[in-house]
Design an enzyme around this catalytic site. Sequence first.
Site, PDB file in Angstrom:
ATOM      1  N   ASP A  95      -1.975   0.819  12.862  1.00 39.11           N
ATOM      2  CA  ASP A  95      -2.520  -0.203  11.896  1.00 39.11           C
ATOM      3  C   ASP A  95      -2.710  -1.638  12.240  1.00 39.11           C
ATOM      4  O   ASP A  95      -2.494  -1.910  13.521  1.00 39.11           O
ATOM      5  CB  ASP A  95      -0.843  -0.187  11.427  1.00 39.11           C
ATOM      6  CG  ASP A  95      -0.666  -1.482  10.624  1.00 39.11           C
ATOM      7  OD1 ASP A  95      -1.229  -1.703   9.625  1.00 39.11           O
ATOM      8  OD2 ASP A  95       0.164  -2.409  10.998  1.00 39.11           O
ATOM      9  N   ASP A 154       4.147  -1.122  11.774  1.00 40.77           N
ATOM     10  CA  ASP A 154       5.133  -1.919  11.580  1.00 40.77           C
ATOM     11  C   ASP A 154       5.499  -2.160  10.038  1.00 40.77           C
ATOM     12  O   ASP A 154       6.694  -2.693   9.735  1.00 40.77           O
ATOM     13  CB  ASP A 154       4.735  -3.306  12.210  1.00 40.77           C
ATOM     14  CG  ASP A 154       3.670  -4.126  11.411  1.00 40.77           C
ATOM     15  OD1 ASP A 154       2.738  -3.416  10.981  1.00 40.77           O
ATOM     16  OD2 ASP A 154       3.854  -5.424  11.224  1.00 40.77           O
ATOM     17  N   ASP A 186       3.401   1.533   6.037  1.00 37.60           N
ATOM     18  CA  ASP A 186       3.244   2.688   7.240  1.00 37.60           C
ATOM     19  C   ASP A 186       4.190   3.449   7.365  1.00 37.60           C
ATOM     20  O   ASP A 186       3.951   4.665   8.083  1.00 37.60           O
ATOM     21  CB  ASP A 186       3.032   1.683   8.715  1.00 37.60           C
ATOM     22  CG  ASP A 186       2.060   0.634   8.621  1.00 37.60           C
ATOM     23  OD1 ASP A 186       1.069   0.887   8.160  1.00 37.60           O
ATOM     24  OD2 ASP A 186       2.333  -0.427   9.314  1.00 37.60           O
TER      25      ASP A 186
END
Length: 285
Positions: A38, A230, A234
């Site tokens: 991410d 995080d 996600d």
Amino acid sequence: ATPTALLVGTGRGAQLGVLIKGPEVLESTRRVDTVLLDKTGTVTTGQMSLVEVAGHPETLRLAAAVEAGSEHPIARAIVAAAGELPEVEGFASQQGIGVQGRVDGRDVVVGRASAMPGPVPADLAAVVERAQQAGQTAVLVAVDGAVTGVCVVADTVKPTSAAAIARLRELGLAPVLLTGDNAGAAAAVARSVGLDPDRGEVVAGVLPAGKVDVVRELQAQGRVVAMVGDGVNDAPALAQADLGLAMGSGTDVAIEASDLTLVRADLDAAVDAVRLSRRTLAVIK
Ligand code: ADP
Ligand code: MG
């Protein structure tokens, strides 16, 4: 694998700052060949700051008023840069897209281009384009149906990210940046950490619900996927991945969805986790 050896691995993980949900988790890291990263809050610090406002003079005040209802790092940056904020009615937030509400009797929408009720004027489009080339994130602001402003926020790449990505490659793993941010900003950040957008190492413009689909597609191609993230957005992808790694600094939902939690919120810890599990399993064999 014997339970004892796995538990030793788990204890060593705790020393390295990697919290492992259960000893069996170490097993699933063995065949991982692809690592999805991410962008915001994982490769970058996620602590954004406002660097530019363009368009109508009321852009910042109206945008900040609506963003006060959002927890997103973009929202925090915009709110922090504004002064006292007017009241908002009918606040609504669409994850990965933007926010809206009524301020002083006007309809305000803040977010990505697809959230806008109308076309983006050329002068504002130029600001957006320039910001994205620089790896910054531009969000548009519409008032009463017309796009009248843009806020540009900037994030910082974590100092350890580039070296950690190089270590992933040394371990034979394929790193891929996965983000809801636009392709231009994603490519600039990717290049700064040694990822090549032209070799499929960046998947950008992904809606929150789309991250899990990217994991599934790779799995359907026979890849064994680890995902590091995080955010709330996600969580489904972290759960779907063969191995989900959450930043300790991340949201509770992300941590719950993951197999491993990285207490040190940097990618180095993710590389250590993969190496640790490989060593542990090698000892067992
Ligand atoms: P990332 O995958 O990088 O963590 P997100 O999926 O959270 O990004 O967001 C993707 C895009 O959606 C952002 O780049 C922005 O354009 C838009 N967006 C999301 N939340 C907000 C918000 N609160 N205000 C404005 N724009 C937003
Ligand atoms: Mg994030």
